[in-house]
Scaffold this motif. Structure first.
Motif, PDB file in Angstrom:
ATOM      1  N   UNK A 618     -11.637  82.492  65.662  1.00  0.00           N
ATOM      2  CA  UNK A 618     -11.587  82.282  64.211  1.00  0.00           C
ATOM      3  C   UNK A 618     -12.962  82.456  63.600  1.00  0.00           C
ATOM      4  N   UNK A 621     -14.075  85.944  63.522  1.00  0.00           N
ATOM      5  CA  UNK A 621     -13.476  86.732  62.456  1.00  0.00           C
ATOM      6  C   UNK A 621     -14.126  86.434  61.111  1.00  0.00           C
ATOM      7  N   UNK A 622     -14.423  85.157  60.908  1.00  0.00           N
ATOM      8  CA  UNK A 622     -15.039  84.767  59.635  1.00  0.00           C
ATOM      9  C   UNK A 622     -16.424  85.395  59.488  1.00  0.00           C
TER      10      UNK A 622
ATOM     11  N   UNK B  44      -7.607  89.474  54.161  1.00  0.00           N
ATOM     12  CA  UNK B  44      -8.595  88.869  55.045  1.00  0.00           C
ATOM     13  C   UNK B  44      -8.292  87.392  55.276  1.00  0.00           C
ATOM     14  N   UNK B  47      -5.194  86.708  57.311  1.00  0.00           N
ATOM     15  CA  UNK B  47      -5.369  87.023  58.734  1.00  0.00           C
ATOM     16  C   UNK B  47      -6.148  85.934  59.442  1.00  0.00           C
ATOM     17  N   UNK B  48      -7.229  85.545  58.822  1.00  0.00           N
ATOM     18  CA  UNK B  48      -8.072  84.508  59.436  1.00  0.00           C
ATOM     19  C   UNK B  48      -7.259  83.252  59.631  1.00  0.00           C
ATOM     20  N   UNK B  51      -4.655  83.461  62.344  1.00  0.00           N
ATOM     21  CA  UNK B  51      -5.340  83.420  63.641  1.00  0.00           C
ATOM     22  C   UNK B  51      -5.708  81.979  63.978  1.00  0.00           C
ATOM     23  N   UNK B  52      -6.177  81.302  62.963  1.00  0.00           N
ATOM     24  CA  UNK B  52      -6.563  79.905  63.159  1.00  0.00           C
ATOM     25  C   UNK B  52      -5.365  79.076  63.626  1.00  0.00           C
TER      26      UNK B  52
END
Lengths: 735, 157
Positions: A618, A621-622, B44, B47-48, B51-52
Motif C-alpha cells: 500500500x 503504491x502511495x 488512483x 486502487x490504493x 489494495x489496502x
C-alpha cells in the motif's frame, strides 16, 4: 881446545869445558824438543792456522836439530861407530830439512806479513764504520726531533703557540744558544723581532727589510749561514764572549689565504717572508752540519704551513664572532621593534577607546543641544562644535586605521552584500552636500555588474565615500559622475597591473569624474602619501587630514586592486579610478532575509528516474503515486535484493522504506554505496520512516543515506524535498 | 446534464466525506491521496484503497492463525503483521485502523495474547467498517461522474 883466560879452576880445564858443552847441548836438546811440543799444543788449541804443513816441516827441523844435539852428547866420550853413523844421519837429515825450511820461509813470510797488513786495514775500516754509524744515529735522532717538532707545531692552531713551540723545540734539538723570529711589519718595509727563545720580553727591534743579508736569505729557500755580527743576529747584548757561535738564517714563507694551493708548494709567488735566525752556542767550536741545516729548512716549511692554517682559523673565527655579534644586535633590534609595535598598538587601542568615549559624549550632547531653542550665535557655535568634533572623530578613526594598515595587522572582513545598494547608499550620504554646492551627481551601474558580491562592505564604502567626497569637496562647479563596471583585461590600466579574472571573482572598476579644480599632473604621485596636501591655503578650509587617499589606497591594495588619478591639469577636473577584486556570491539571498521557498510551479521533475523500495504494497503504491504526480518516472521494488538488481546509474533517487525494525534495511544503503563508487553516478538515497527520533536520523547518516523523510509524506513536502535534494544533494531537515 | 442533480450529488458527496473525517475514519493522508488523482490516474485512490483492504484481510487472517493456538504464539510474526498494517493504514489515511494498530502493537510487545486477540477483532471490525464507508463514497463519485459532473476538491482543515 882454546885456552881461556879465566881463573885456574879446580877441575882440569878440558874436563870443565867438556862439561859445559855437555850441559848446553842437553839443554838445547830439551829446548829443541819442547818447542815443537809447545807449537803443537797451541796450534791444536787455535782454530785457524793455515800453514800446518809448514809447522810440520818446522817441527821436523827442530826435532832433528834437537836430535843432533842430543846425539852430540854421546860424542864427547869415545863412541862407537853406530853412534857416529846415527850422528851423521841425523846431521844430514837436519841439513836437508833446515835447508828446505829455509827455502819455504822465503815464501811464507811475505804471506804472514800481508795477513798482518790486512788485519790492520780491517781494524781501520771497523773504526770508520763505527764513526759512520754514530753519525747516522745522530741523523736519525734529528729526524725524530723534526717529526716531533712538526707534530708539535701542527698540533695547534694558535699562532703564538706554533711559533713558540718551534723555537723551543729547535733550540732543544739543536742545542741552540738563541733562536729568534723576525716578522714583517704591516707596511712590509721592516722586520720586527717578534719571538725569541731565551729572552722573555724581547725589545721591539726592527730592521729594514732591504738589508743585503736579508735579501740573501730571502732569495733562497735554503738555510744560509750569516755573520754573527749582522743586525739580525745581534739579538743579545754582547757579553764579552770571544767567539760567537755560528748563525744560520732561513726564510719562512707567510702564505696569504688566497695563495694556499697544495700543488704549488713552495714555488709560490708570495712576497712576504719571516726570518728565522738560529745561533749556535758561543765558545763551543760547534759547526753547522748539513743535516742540521736540512732540519732547519724542513722546520721552516712546516712552520709556514702551520701558520697559514692558524691564519685561516683566525679569519673564520673572527668572521663567526662578527656574525654572532650581528645576530645578537639584530635580535635585540627586532625585539625592540616588536615591543615598540606592541606598545604603540596598545597605546592606540587604549587612546582610541579613551578618546572616543568623551568624543561620543561631545557629539551626542552637541546634537541634542542643536535640537533645543538657540539663538543664532549659539546655534552657530554649537554647529561649529559639532563639526569640529565630527572631524576629530574621523581623524581618530583614520589614524587608527592607517596605523593598523601600515603594519599589516588590518584584515578585511568579508561578507556578502548588495553592491547596487552600496552605491545608492553612498550617493544618499553625499547628496546633501552636493545639493548644497549645486553639483549634480549621477550614478551609472553597468548592466553586467553583479548584484550580490563577497567583500568587505564597510571598507569598500569607505573608499567610495572618500573618493566621491573628495570629488565633491574639491569641485566648485560642474557635475560629478560615478561609474561602476566590471573590468576586463583589455581596459586601460596602469602598466604594472595585470587584471586576471578568475572563476568566482571579478574586478570592480569605479570611476569618479569631476569637473572641478583638477590637479597638476606633477602632484599626482604625492596624492597618496600620508598627510600631504596639494591644495592652496584657500581651499584648505574644506578640511580633511590628508589621510583619506592614503587609507583608501591601502584598502584598495588589500583588496588586491589598484587606484590612480588622471587629470588633464589645474582647472580641468580629474578622474579617480580604482579597481578592486570582489567575489561573486553564489547565493541569491542576503543575510537576514528569510529563506524564500521555491515556487511550486517552477519545480520540474519531468522524467526524473526514481526507485521506490517498500515491502508494504500500500505505501509503495502511495509513494509511487506521489512521485508520478510530480512527473517522475517511478520503478518500484519490494525487497532489497530486487532493489540491488534493479538499481542503475539512471536512477537519480532511491526511496527506501526503513520502517521495519532492525538494521537489515540499512544494509541496502551500504550495498548501493559499494555498487556505485563514483559519487556522481550514485543515486541519492532517501529513507522513508515513521520514526521521528534523532537516533534514526543519526543511523541514516551513518549508513550513508542522503536524507530522511517522515511518513506519510504530503505532496508539497515531497515536492520541496525533491527539489532541495537535487539542488544540494543532501537533506536532513525534513523532520 | 442535470446541474441540479450534479450539484446535489456533489453536496452529498462533500457532506459524506467531511463526516468521514469528522468521525475519525480518515485523516490528512487521505486528502493527500486524493490530490494525487488526476486525469492521468483517475482511479488512483480506488486502487490504493482496494489494495489496502486486500492487504488488511490477508494480514488479519495470518495473524489470527498465529494467535490461534494459545501455547505456541509466534509474537514475532504477529508483530510484523501489525507493523505492516500500521504502515498501510497510515499510508492511506485510515485513521481508526491505524490507532487500533498502535494499541495492537503495545499488546504484542508485552506478549499479551488476550489483548492481541481483542485488538485483532477490533482491527477487523474497523477495516470492514471503513471499507463499507468508502464503497459508499466511491459510489457517490460514480454517480456524479455519470451525471456529468466533476468530483469536487474539498479542502479539509
Amino acid at each position: 881446545m882454546e885456552v881461556c883466560n879465566c881463573i885456574e879452576p879446580q877441575w882440569p880445564a878440558d874436563e870443565l869445558l867438556m862439561k859445559y858443552q855437555y850441559i848446553s847441548d842437553f839443554f838445547i836438546a830439551v829446548a829443541y824438543f819442547s818447542i815443537p811440543l809447545e807449537l803443537i799444543y797451541f796450534v791444536k788449541k787455535s782454530a785457524v792456522f793455515p800453514y800446518r804443513w809448514v809447522l810440520v816441516q818446522f817441527g821436523a827441523f827442530i826435532v832433528l836439530c834437537g836430535a843432533t844435539h842430543l846425539i852430540n852428547l854421546w860424542t864427547f866420550t869415545t863412541h862407537s861407530r853406530t853412534v857416529a853413523l846415527v850422528m851423521t844421519t841425523a846431521k844430514v837429515l837436519t841439513a836437508v830439512v833446515s835447508c828446505a825450511t829455509a827455502l819455504m820461509l822465503v815464501h811464507i813470510i811475505p804471506d804472514l806479513l800481508s795477513v798482518k797488513t790486512r788485519e790492520l786495514f780491517l781494524k781501520n775500516k771497523a773504526a770508520e764504520l763505527d764513526r759512520e754509524m754514530g753519525l747516522i744515529r745522530t741523523q736519525e735522532e734529528t729526524g725524530r726531533h723534526v717529526r716531533m717538532l712538526t707534530h708539535e707545531i701542527r698540533s695547534t692552531l694558535d699562532r703564538h703557540t706554533i711559533l713558540k713551540t718551534t723555537l723551543v723545540e729547535l733550540g732543544r734539538t739543536l742545542a741552540l744558544e738563541e733562536c729568534a723570529l723576525w716578522m714583517p711589519t704591516r707596511t712590509g718595509l721592516e722586520l720586527q723581532l717578534s719571538y725569541t727563545l731565551r729572552q722573555q720580553h724581547p725589545v721591539e727591534y726592527t730592521v729594514p727589510i732591504q738589508l743585503p743579508v736579508i735579501n740573501q736569505v730571502f732569495g733562497t729557500s735554503r738555510a744560509v749561514k750569516i755573520s754573527p755580527n749582522s743586525p739580525v743576529a745581534r739579538l743579545r747584548p754582547v757579553s764579552g764572549k770571544y767567539l760567537l757561535g755560528e748563525v744560520v738564517a732561513v726564510r719562512v714563507p707567510l702564505l696569504h689565504l688566497s695563495n694556499f694551493q697544495i700543488n704549488d708548494w713552495p714555488e709560490l709567488s708570495t712576497k712576504r717572508y719571516a726570518l728565522m735566525v738560529l745561533m749556535l752556542p758561543s765558545d763551543s767550536a760547534r759547526q753547522w752540519h748539513v743535516h742540521e741545516l736540512e732540519l732547519v729548512e724542513v722546520v721552516a716549511d712546516q712552520v709556514a704551513v702551520a701558520l697559514s692554517h692558524a691564519a685561516i682559523l683566525e679569519e673564520s673565527m673572527r668572521a663567526r664572532d662578527l656574525l654572532m655579534e650581528q645576530n645578537v644586535a639584530l635580535d635585540i633590534a627586532r625585539r625592540e621593534a616588536e615591543t615598540a609595535i606592541r606598545a604603540r598598538n596598545d597605546f592606540l587601542a587604549v587612546m582610541n577607546h579613551e578618546m572616543r568615549t568623551p568624543m561620543h559624549a561631545i557629539i551626542a550632547l552637541s546634537s541634542l543641544l542643536q535640537e533645543t531653542e538657540l539663538t543664532p550665535e549659539q546655534r552657530l557655535m554649537v554647529e561649529t562644535v559639532l563639526k569640529s568634533s565630527s572631524l576629530l572623530a574621523t581623524l581618530m578613526n583614520d589614524v587608527l586605521d592607517l596605523s593598523r594598515l601600515e603594519d599589516g595587522s588590518l584584515q578585511l572582513e568579508l561578507g556578502t552584500f548588495n553592491l547596487h545598494t552600496l552605491f545608492r547608499e553612498v550617493l544618499n550620504l553625499i547628496k546633501p552636500i552636493a545639493v548644497v554646492k549645486k553639483l549634480p551627481i549621477t550614478l551609472n551601474l553597468a548592466p553586467d555588474l553583479p548584484e550580490f558580491v563577497v567583500g568587505d562592505e564597510k571598507r569598500l564604502m569607505q573608499i567610495i565615500l572618500n573618493i566621491v567626497g573628495n570629488a565633491v569637496k574639491f569641485s566648485k562647479q560642474g557635475s560629478i559622475t560615478v561609474t561602476a563596471l566590471v573590468t576586463k583585461s583589455d581596459n586601460r590600466a596602469p602598466p604594472d597591473f595585470f587584471v586576471v579574472p578568475t572563476g568566482s571573482h571579478f574586478y570592480l572598476r569605479v570611476k569618479v569624474k569631476d569637473l572641478g579644480a583638477g590637479i597638476n599632473p606633477q602632484d599626482i604621485p604625492k596624492l597618496f602619501t600620508k598627510f600631504a596636501q596639494t591644495q592652496s591655503l584657500a581651499t584648505r578650509s574644506s578640511g580633511g587630514s590628508g589621510l583619506g587617499l592614503a587609507i583608501s589606497k591601502r584598502f584598495v591594495n588589500l583588496m588586491e586592486g589598484n587606484i590612480w588619478i588622471e587629470s588633464d591639469g589645474v582647472g580641468k577636473g580629474c578622474t579617480a579610478i580604482f579597481d578592486v577584486k570582489l567575489g561573486i556570491s553564489n547565493e541569491s539571498k542576503q543575510s537576514g532575509i528569510p529563506k524564500v521557498p521555491a515556487n511550486p510551479q517552477h519545480a520540474n521533475f519531468a522524467g526524473l528516474k526514481v526507485l521506490v523500495m517498500d515491502e508494504n504494497g500500500v505505501s509503495r503504491m502511495v509513494t509511487k503515486g506521489l512521485l508520478v504526480h510530480l512527473g517522475c518516472e517511478v520503478t518500484t521494488v519490494s525487497s532489497s535484493e530486487e532493489c540491488l538488481r534493479v538499481v542503475s546509474h539512471e536512477h537519480k533517487v532511491v526511496f527506501m522504506d526503513v520502517c521495519m525494525p532492525g538494521v537489515e534495511n540499512y544494509q541496502i544503503a551500504i550495498r548501493i554505496h559499494e555498487k556505485f563508487t563514483k559519487r556522481h553516478q550514485r543515486p541519492l538515497l532517501v529513507a522513508l520512516t515513521g520514526n521521528t527520533d534523532k537516533s534514526t536520523k543519526e543511523k541514516c547518516m551513518s549508513f550513508g543515506l542522503d536524507g530522511v523523510l517522515l511518513k506519510p509524506v504530503s505532496l508539497d513536502n515531497m515536492r520541496n524535498v525533491l527539489s532541495d535534494l537535487l539542488e544540494h544533494r543532501v537533506l536532513y531537515e525534513a523532520m | 446534464m442535470n446541474t441540479v442533480v450534479v450539484a446535489q450529488l456533489q453536496r452529498q458527496f462533500q457532506e459524506y466525506l467531511v463526516s468521514l473525517y469528522q468521525q475519525g475514519f480518515l485523516d490528512n493522508q487521505f486528502t493527500e491521496l486524493r490530490k494525487l488523482q488526476d486525469e492521468g490516474t483517475p482511479d488512483f485512490v480506488a486502487e490504493v484503497v482496494s489494495l489496502f483492504f486486500d492487504d488488511c484481510s490477508k494480514l488479519i487472517n495470518s495473524m489470527s492463525r498465529s494467535l490461534g493456538r494459545p501455547e505456541s504464539v509466534d509474537f514475532k510474526q504477529v508483530d510484523s503483521g501489525v507493523h505492516q498494517l500500521k504502515g498501510s493504514s497510515s499510508s492511506v489515511g485510515a485513521r481508526r485502523v491505524k490507532n487500533v494498530c498502535i494499541s495492537f502493537k503495545e499488546c504484542c510487545d508485552v506478549q499479551n495474547r488476550e489483548g492481541c486477540l481483542r485488538c485483532l477483532q477490533q482491527v477487523d471490525y474497523e477495516y470492514k467498517m471503513l471499507k463499507t464507508k468508502l464503497e459508499d463514497l466511491f459510489n457517490l463519485e460514480q454517480q456524479i461522474l455519470q451525471a456529468g459532473g466533476t468530483i469536487p476538491q474539498i479542502n479539509i482543515n
